[in-house]
Scaffold this motif. Structure first.
Motif, PDB file in Angstrom:
ATOM      1  N   MET A  74      21.281   5.703  12.077  1.00 24.86           N
ATOM      2  CA  MET A  74      20.699   6.740  12.924  1.00 24.86           C
ATOM      3  C   MET A  74      21.802   7.658  13.430  1.00 24.86           C
ATOM      4  SD  MET A  74      18.335   6.310  16.341  1.00 24.86           S
ATOM      5  CE  MET A  74      17.747   7.744  17.214  1.00 24.86           C
ATOM      6  N   LEU A  75      21.539   8.961  13.451  1.00 19.98           N
ATOM      7  CA  LEU A  75      22.514   9.965  13.882  1.00 19.98           C
ATOM      8  C   LEU A  75      22.083  10.539  15.229  1.00 19.98           C
ATOM      9  CD1 LEU A  75      25.000  11.796  13.364  1.00 19.98           C
ATOM     10  CD2 LEU A  75      23.446  13.378  12.202  1.00 19.98           C
ATOM     11  N   VAL A  76      23.023  10.576  16.165  1.00 21.57           N
ATOM     12  CA  VAL A  76      22.761  11.106  17.507  1.00 21.57           C
ATOM     13  C   VAL A  76      23.862  12.096  17.866  1.00 21.57           C
ATOM     14  CG1 VAL A  76      22.640  10.532  19.955  1.00 21.57           C
ATOM     15  CG2 VAL A  76      21.539   9.060  18.287  1.00 21.57           C
ATOM     16  N   LYS A  77      23.481  13.163  18.578  1.00 25.15           N
ATOM     17  CA  LYS A  77      24.449  14.147  19.039  1.00 25.15           C
ATOM     18  C   LYS A  77      24.489  14.166  20.567  1.00 25.15           C
ATOM     19  CE  LYS A  77      24.150  17.278  15.055  1.00 25.15           C
ATOM     20  NZ  LYS A  77      23.920  18.684  14.612  1.00 25.15           N
ATOM     21  N   ILE A  78      25.719  14.080  21.099  1.00 23.70           N
ATOM     22  CA  ILE A  78      25.954  14.149  22.539  1.00 23.70           C
ATOM     23  C   ILE A  78      26.894  15.327  22.780  1.00 23.70           C
ATOM     24  CG2 ILE A  78      26.771  12.910  24.578  1.00 23.70           C
ATOM     25  CD1 ILE A  78      24.409  11.573  23.296  1.00 23.70           C
ATOM     26  N   GLU A 114      29.124  13.460  17.495  1.00 29.77           N
ATOM     27  CA  GLU A 114      28.117  12.927  16.573  1.00 29.77           C
ATOM     28  C   GLU A 114      28.403  11.448  16.325  1.00 29.77           C
ATOM     29  OE1 GLU A 114      27.338  16.940  13.909  1.00 29.77           O
ATOM     30  OE2 GLU A 114      28.973  15.597  13.347  1.00 29.77           O
ATOM     31  N   VAL A 115      27.394  10.632  16.515  1.00 24.71           N
ATOM     32  CA  VAL A 115      27.537   9.180  16.334  1.00 24.71           C
ATOM     33  C   VAL A 115      26.531   8.726  15.280  1.00 24.71           C
ATOM     34  CG1 VAL A 115      27.469   6.918  17.415  1.00 24.71           C
ATOM     35  CG2 VAL A 115      28.269   8.903  18.725  1.00 24.71           C
ATOM     36  N   VAL A 139      30.506   5.593  12.883  1.00 22.93           N
ATOM     37  CA  VAL A 139      31.344   6.771  12.617  1.00 22.93           C
ATOM     38  C   VAL A 139      31.098   7.773  13.739  1.00 22.93           C
ATOM     39  CG1 VAL A 139      31.884   8.648  11.031  1.00 22.93           C
ATOM     40  CG2 VAL A 139      31.242   6.398  10.135  1.00 22.93           C
ATOM     41  N   ILE A 140      32.179   8.180  14.385  1.00 26.40           N
ATOM     42  CA  ILE A 140      32.098   9.129  15.500  1.00 26.40           C
ATOM     43  C   ILE A 140      32.880  10.378  15.112  1.00 26.40           C
ATOM     44  CG2 ILE A 140      32.625   9.520  17.939  1.00 26.40           C
ATOM     45  CD1 ILE A 140      32.636   6.355  18.108  1.00 26.40           C
ATOM     46  N   PRO A 189      30.559   9.869  26.945  1.00 23.02           N
ATOM     47  CA  PRO A 189      29.652  10.415  25.927  1.00 23.02           C
ATOM     48  C   PRO A 189      29.636   9.609  24.631  1.00 23.02           C
ATOM     49  CG  PRO A 189      31.548  11.871  26.261  1.00 23.02           C
ATOM     50  CD  PRO A 189      31.567  10.874  27.369  1.00 23.02           C
ATOM     51  N   ILE A 190      30.784   9.036  24.234  1.00 25.39           N
ATOM     52  CA  ILE A 190      30.795   8.200  23.036  1.00 25.39           C
ATOM     53  C   ILE A 190      29.946   6.957  23.258  1.00 25.39           C
ATOM     54  CG2 ILE A 190      32.253   6.748  21.560  1.00 25.39           C
ATOM     55  CD1 ILE A 190      34.472   8.829  21.859  1.00 25.39           C
TER      56      ILE A 190
END
Length: 512
Positions: free
Chosen positions: A1-5, A21-22, A64-65, A82-83
């Motif tokens: 799953m991809l998440v943006k902070i 992006e995580v 992957v960050i 945020p990470i």
């Protein structure tokens, strides 16, 4: 799953948006890309411990960050929070669907508590300008960020609180600071006052002129004459900071990490007094990761250099360009940053190595040529940027033991403000000019006209006292300020005579 902070990074005294992006997938290794420094690379160990201490789970999968834009170097510990939020959201432990509305930053301790970070104010401004709804950050930075309205600021203490807010399990109220009320309540709240100084009326008068016209000044006198004591009180007679100046000054101190955690806006004019062992980088700013130097921390205030000849010559010479341009540019191969540096320079020095040349009671023991060699440590171009040279003599016992009340800083400041108001009208069509010291030679010829008697006086002074040619413009600028203090539209002979008196170091054979 991809998440943006979303978070921010400081560039000079401004900020830009950083997208974190995580992605979590198959595997068992952690990767951080996007030009992170060592503090960011080490963050995963802090984050893992903080997540586990908060009763949450650290995924045992490949993480992957990416810190975007990937071509800008990221530094500091402000990306811990945020990470961590990105990892929790990507692993399904966060239910919030509104993550893109928040700006998030903060350092994590191993127990999950949030530690304050630097550079919050410019990042908060960037969050507001970019249209974000709210800013989540450590409680220690709350006042600093709350200056920026109408951005909602949530001051949080732990990772658990951040997760509860984002999951909407607990209702948190945004932190609100009445900026104007706070600013005007603490304005001019100085520790020192000119009424503390006994005697030295002529020096107080010189500093009043310097404050009224924004002139740089050097105090020359023996040890114990009161040079440092007087310099510390110069900010107390300068006009109060306005709200815009306070915001500019606070941004610089925020970026440098020098902002007091208990404070919000800086309400007093800065006063910086670096030691003479300071390096040129520490004075003007720079370094491998550029940061503001002392001259930028003194922006809108006073920079005091005690024992000026003891500073390394190379350190003093790097100030020449900032003194003229009121800003400093730090250039590197891939980028350059600009820091504002509009400050008043006040310097002090002994007249000779032993300190007692021209002393009324003690004899100088310096050998022939020693005094001239000592004074030559200050270059002509630097001295050219100092308008007032003031000789300070020791205070006698009668003045020192006097119980008569001395004039307070507030009274002197009123006269300074009145003179500055005249200069505001004079330079109303010049947005870059605010006071007389900033006039260029053409403006000096136009705005500092003198009559025939004045011309004859300054000519006689230059010939008889051996004043250098560079003293001419300085005398005219200072005399214009003296006239402003008296509310005079014209420069009178008395104004010129007093200005000539403040050019000690330009006299031939001053050092014997």
């Amino acid at each position: 799953m991809l998440v943006k902070i979303f978070s921010g990074a400081v560039a000079g005294v401004n900020a830009l948006t950083i997208t974190i992006e995580v992605s979590i997938g198959g595997g068992n290794k952690y990767h951080i890309v996007g030009l992170p420094d060592n503090a960011i690379k080490e963050s995963l160990r802090r984050i893992e411990s903080a997540i586990q201490s908060s009763g949450l789970k650290m995924p045992r999968q490949k993480i992957v960050i990416n810190l975007a834009p990937a071509d800008i170097r990221k530094e500091g510990s402000c990306y811990d929070l945020p990470i961590a939020i990105g990892i929790l959201a990507a692993s399904g432990q966060l239910e919030s669907k509104d993550l893109q509305q928040y700006f998030i930053m903060g350092e994590l301790s191993l127990d999950g508590s949030l530690q304050p970070v630097k550079g919050v104010l410019p990042i908060a401004i960037q969050a507001r300008d970019a249209g974000f709804k709210a800013f989540l950050l450590p409680a220690g930075n709350s006042k600093e960020a709350a200056i920026v309205v109408p951005l909602e600021v949530y001051a949080l203490k732990t990772l658990t609180e951040v997760v509860s807010l984002l999951n909407q399990k607990v209702s948190f109220e945004p932190f609100i600071l009445q900026t104007s009320e706070h600013f005007y309540k603490h304005i001019n709240n100085y520790e020192y006052d000119f009424s503390d100084v006994k005697g030295q009326q002529n020096i107080k008068r010189a500093l009043e002129i310097a404050a009224a016209g924004g002139h740089n000044v050097i105090l020359i006198g023996p040890p114990g004459a009161g040079k440092t004591m007087l310099a510390k009180r110069l900010p107390t007679i300068l006009p109060p900071l306005n709200l815009q100046e306070a915001l500019e000054t606070t941004k610089i101190h925020s970026v440098a990490g020098k902002l007091r955690l208990a404070g919000a806006l800086i309400t007093e004019r800065p006063y910086r007094c670096p030691h003479h062992t300071i390096s040129d980088v520490a004075l003007v700013g720079g370094g491998s990761n550029p940061a503001p130097g002392e001259i930028s921390l003194a922006h809108n205030g006073v920079l005091f250099l005690d024992e000026l000849p003891e500073f390394k010559r190379a350190v003093l010479e790097v100030m020449r360009q900032p003194l003229e341009d009121r800003q400093v540019t730090i250039s590197r191969s891939r980028f350059s940053v600009e820091y504002p540096a509009s400050f008043m320079l006040i310097a002090s020095m002994n007249p000779c190595p032993c300190g007692f040349y021209n002393h009324p009671e003690k004899d100088c023991v310096c050998g022939p040529g020693t005094i001239q060699k000592y004074l030559s440590k200050i270059s002509g171009p630097l001295l050219d940027r100092i308008d007032l040279h003031v000789e300070v003599t020791p205070v006698n016992f009668t003045e020192l033991s006097s119980t008569a009340p001395a004039e307070k800083s507030a009274c002197i400041r009123e006269r300074v403000i009145a003179a500055r108001q005249l200069q505001d009208k004079r330079f109303s069509g010049q947005p870059q000019l605010h006071y007389n010291a900033q006039m260029n030679p053409n403006m000096v010829r136009t705005l500092c006209r003198i009559n025939e008697q004045g011309t004859a006086l300054i000519k006689k002074a230059m010939e008889k006292l051996g004043l250098s040619a560079r003293a001419y413009d300085r005398i005219l600028k200072v005399s214009r300020t003296i006239a402003d203090l008296e509310g005079s539209p014209d420069i009178e002979i008395s104004h010129l005579a007093e200005a000539i008196h403040y050019r000690s170091l330009d006299r031939e054979n001053w050092s014997g």
